[in-house]
Every structure is written in C-alpha cells, then in structure tokens.
Design a protein around this motif. Structure first.
Motif, PDB file in Angstrom:
ATOM      1  N   SER A   1     -23.741   9.327  74.461  1.00  0.00           N
ATOM      2  CA  SER A   1     -23.922   9.064  73.039  1.00  0.00           C
ATOM      3  C   SER A   1     -22.624   9.164  72.236  1.00  0.00           C
ATOM      4  O   SER A   1     -22.624   8.904  71.049  1.00  0.00           O
ATOM      5  N   HIS A   2     -21.518   9.511  72.862  1.00  0.00           N
ATOM      6  CA  HIS A   2     -20.268   9.701  72.132  1.00  0.00           C
ATOM      7  C   HIS A   2     -19.306   8.531  72.315  1.00  0.00           C
ATOM      8  O   HIS A   2     -18.114   8.708  72.472  1.00  0.00           O
ATOM      9  N   SER A   3     -19.814   7.329  72.294  1.00  0.00           N
ATOM     10  CA  SER A   3     -18.935   6.169  72.434  1.00  0.00           C
ATOM     11  C   SER A   3     -18.310   5.838  71.077  1.00  0.00           C
ATOM     12  O   SER A   3     -18.942   6.004  70.037  1.00  0.00           O
ATOM     13  N   PRO A   4     -17.067   5.385  71.063  1.00  0.00           N
ATOM     14  CA  PRO A   4     -16.418   5.066  69.786  1.00  0.00           C
ATOM     15  C   PRO A   4     -17.044   3.827  69.141  1.00  0.00           C
ATOM     16  O   PRO A   4     -17.519   2.919  69.833  1.00  0.00           O
ATOM     17  N   GLU A   5     -17.063   3.831  67.845  1.00  0.00           N
ATOM     18  CA  GLU A   5     -17.605   2.683  67.123  1.00  0.00           C
ATOM     19  C   GLU A   5     -16.586   1.556  67.120  1.00  0.00           C
ATOM     20  O   GLU A   5     -15.396   1.784  66.922  1.00  0.00           O
ATOM     21  N   LEU A   6     -17.065   0.354  67.332  1.00  0.00           N
ATOM     22  CA  LEU A   6     -16.188  -0.801  67.274  1.00  0.00           C
ATOM     23  C   LEU A   6     -16.126  -1.301  65.838  1.00  0.00           C
ATOM     24  O   LEU A   6     -17.150  -1.443  65.179  1.00  0.00           O
ATOM     25  N   ARG A   7     -14.936  -1.538  65.364  1.00  0.00           N
ATOM     26  CA  ARG A   7     -14.760  -2.047  64.006  1.00  0.00           C
ATOM     27  C   ARG A   7     -13.603  -3.031  64.018  1.00  0.00           C
ATOM     28  O   ARG A   7     -12.716  -2.939  64.866  1.00  0.00           O
ATOM     29  N   PRO A   8     -13.597  -3.955  63.110  1.00  0.00           N
ATOM     30  CA  PRO A   8     -12.469  -4.892  63.060  1.00  0.00           C
ATOM     31  C   PRO A   8     -11.216  -4.195  62.543  1.00  0.00           C
ATOM     32  O   PRO A   8     -11.284  -3.223  61.792  1.00  0.00           O
ATOM     33  N   TYR A   9     -10.062  -4.681  62.992  1.00  0.00           N
ATOM     34  CA  TYR A   9      -8.792  -4.134  62.516  1.00  0.00           C
ATOM     35  C   TYR A   9      -8.546  -4.580  61.078  1.00  0.00           C
ATOM     36  O   TYR A   9      -8.907  -5.677  60.683  1.00  0.00           O
ATOM     37  N   THR A  10      -7.899  -3.708  60.319  1.00  0.00           N
ATOM     38  CA  THR A  10      -7.493  -4.085  58.965  1.00  0.00           C
ATOM     39  C   THR A  10      -6.267  -4.992  59.071  1.00  0.00           C
ATOM     40  O   THR A  10      -5.641  -5.089  60.125  1.00  0.00           O
TER      41      THR A  10
END
Length: 63
Positions: A21-30
């Motif tokens: 459950s501790h996987s990093p969240e994927l987010r777009p780069y700024t």
C-alpha cells in the motif's frame, strides 16, 4: 495446530498488504521540473563547450 496456521496466514497477509500500500503516487512533472531534467540530461551528453552552450541557449529560450 489449526490456530497456529491461521494466525501465521493472517500475519503474513497483513504484512504483505501493508507493504503493497506504500507505492508512490504518479503525478505529472511541473514545467520547472521538466526544464531541470532537460538541463541535467544536456550536461550528461558529453558535448563540446560550444555545442553545450548552443543547446543550453535553446533550452533557456524555450522555458
């Protein structure tokens, strides 16, 4: 004996569920992060000074 096996199974399942459950969240780069990544990649390419400065100038005008 059945209780011991059941307890071991539940503990194993709990540990595995907690680890997954501790996987990093994927987010777009700024835009700033993208620019920094491009500059880092440019510095690693092993270009001559003239080529480096020319490509860095292009990157600076894009951002």
């Amino acid at each position: 004996m059945n209780r011991l096996i059941t307890l071991a199974f539940l503990l194993t399942a709990g540990v595995l569920a907690g680890c997954s459950s501790h996987s990093p969240e994927l987010r777009p780069y700024t835009a700033e992060e993208t620019h920094e990544l491009a500059l880092e990649a440019l510095s690693r390419r092993g270009l001559s000074v003239d080529q480096y400065l020319a490509e860095k100038s292009i990157l600076e005008h894009q951002g």
